[in-house]
Motif scaffolding. Structure first.
Motif, PDB file in Angstrom:
ATOM      1  N   ASP A  27       0.833  -1.213   0.000  1.00  0.00           N
ATOM      2  CA  ASP A  27       0.000   0.000   0.000  1.00  0.00           C
ATOM      3  C   ASP A  27       0.862   1.256   0.000  1.00  0.00           C
TER       4      ASP A  27
ATOM      5  N   ALA B 161       3.991   1.545  -1.088  1.00  0.00           N
ATOM      6  CA  ALA B 161       4.657   1.655  -2.389  1.00  0.00           C
ATOM      7  C   ALA B 161       3.691   2.174  -3.454  1.00  0.00           C
ATOM      8  N   ASP B 162       2.461   1.691  -3.449  1.00  0.00           N
ATOM      9  CA  ASP B 162       1.470   2.158  -4.422  1.00  0.00           C
ATOM     10  C   ASP B 162       1.141   3.636  -4.221  1.00  0.00           C
ATOM     11  N   ALA B 163       0.948   4.014  -2.960  1.00  0.00           N
ATOM     12  CA  ALA B 163       0.535   5.388  -2.665  1.00  0.00           C
ATOM     13  C   ALA B 163       1.650   6.401  -2.927  1.00  0.00           C
ATOM     14  N   THR B 164       2.890   6.004  -2.670  1.00  0.00           N
ATOM     15  CA  THR B 164       4.005   6.961  -2.785  1.00  0.00           C
ATOM     16  C   THR B 164       4.866   6.746  -4.020  1.00  0.00           C
ATOM     17  N   ARG B 165       4.513   5.740  -4.804  1.00  0.00           N
ATOM     18  CA  ARG B 165       5.259   5.398  -6.024  1.00  0.00           C
ATOM     19  C   ARG B 165       6.733   5.126  -5.724  1.00  0.00           C
ATOM     20  N   CYS B 166       6.967   4.418  -4.620  1.00  0.00           N
ATOM     21  CA  CYS B 166       8.331   4.042  -4.265  1.00  0.00           C
ATOM     22  C   CYS B 166       8.458   2.526  -4.374  1.00  0.00           C
ATOM     23  N   SER B 167       9.671   2.032  -4.167  1.00  0.00           N
ATOM     24  CA  SER B 167       9.894   0.591  -4.222  1.00  0.00           C
ATOM     25  C   SER B 167       9.421  -0.058  -2.924  1.00  0.00           C
TER      26      SER B 167
END
Length: 177
Positions: free
Chosen positions: A67, A69-75
Motif C-alpha cells: 500500500d 509503495a502504491d501510494a508513494t510510487r516508491c519501491s
C-alpha cells in the motif's frame, strides 16, 4: 501527530516561496539560509506525518509495504524502510515529537533504527530507555556524529550483555565430584 501546526508549516513554506520568487542574485545570503532551515523543518514535519500514516496501515496479517509503495510510487524496499522508521518512532516517542517539530531529521531516526536492528529485543529496549539523553544529543549534532554516538552505545550495550551473560553462565554451571 504532534509537532508543528499546519499554520506553522504553511508559514515556513510561504517564507521559502518568497525567497524562491526573488531573483537569484537579489536574495540575501541570510534569507537563503533561513529558507533552507525552514525547508529542513518542513521536511522533518512531513517525515513525521508520513511515519504516523504508515503506522496507521499496520494490521496483523496485512502487507502495508504494498500500500505504501502504491501510494508513494516508491519501491517495496523504500516502503519497508518507511515502515521501520515508523516502528522506531512508535517505540521512541520522544524522537517522534522532535521530528514533528523539526528539531531532528529523519536521518537521526534512521540512525536509531539501524542501531536498534543490531540488538536483540531486550538490548533494544535498553537503548530506547535512553531515548531522552540520546535525543538531547541528536538535537545538537548532525546525523553522522549521531550515528557514531549510537555505534558506541550499541557496543556498550553488547559488552555489558556479555558480562551479564557470563555471570548467568557461571551461576548455571554446577561442578560435581
Amino acid at each position: 501527530m504532534g509537532g508543528m501546526t499546519s499554520e506553522a508549516v504553511a508559514q515556513r513554506v510561504g517564507r521559502v516561496s518568497a525567497v524562491l520568487a526573488m531573483p537569484a542574485d537579489g536574495a540575501i545570503r541570510s534569507e537563503v539560509t533561513g529558507a533552507l532551515a525552514d525547508l529542513a523543518r518542513v521536511r522533518s514535519w512531513v517525515d513525521a506525518a508520513e511515519a504516523d500514516l504508515v503506522h496507521r496501515l499496520d494490521a496483523p496479517g496485512a502487507f502495508p509495504e504494498a500500500d505504501i509503495a502504491d501510494a508513494t510510487r516508491c519501491s517495496l524496499r523504500d516502503a519497508a524502510r518507511q515502515r521501520e522508521r515508523s516502528h522506531t518512532l512508535n517505540a521512541a516517542t520522544d524522537f517522534a515529537a522532535s521530528l514533528g517539530t523539526g528539531d531532528i531529521t529523519a536521518g537521526h531516526v534512521d540512525a536509531l533504527t539501524r542501531a536498534g536492528k543490531q540488538l536483540d529485543d531486550r538490548q533494544r529496549a535498553q537503548l530506547f530507555d535512553q531515548q531522552t539523553q540520546l535525543l538531547g544529543q541528536a538535537e545538537k549534532i548532525d546525523v553522522a556524529a549521531f550515528d557514531r554516538l549510537l555505534k558506541k552505545k550499541v557496543k556498550e550495550i553488547q559488552a555489558d550483555d556479555g558480562i551479564d551473560r557470563l555471570a548467568r553462565q557461571k551461576r548455571a554451571v554446577r561442578l560435581r565430584t
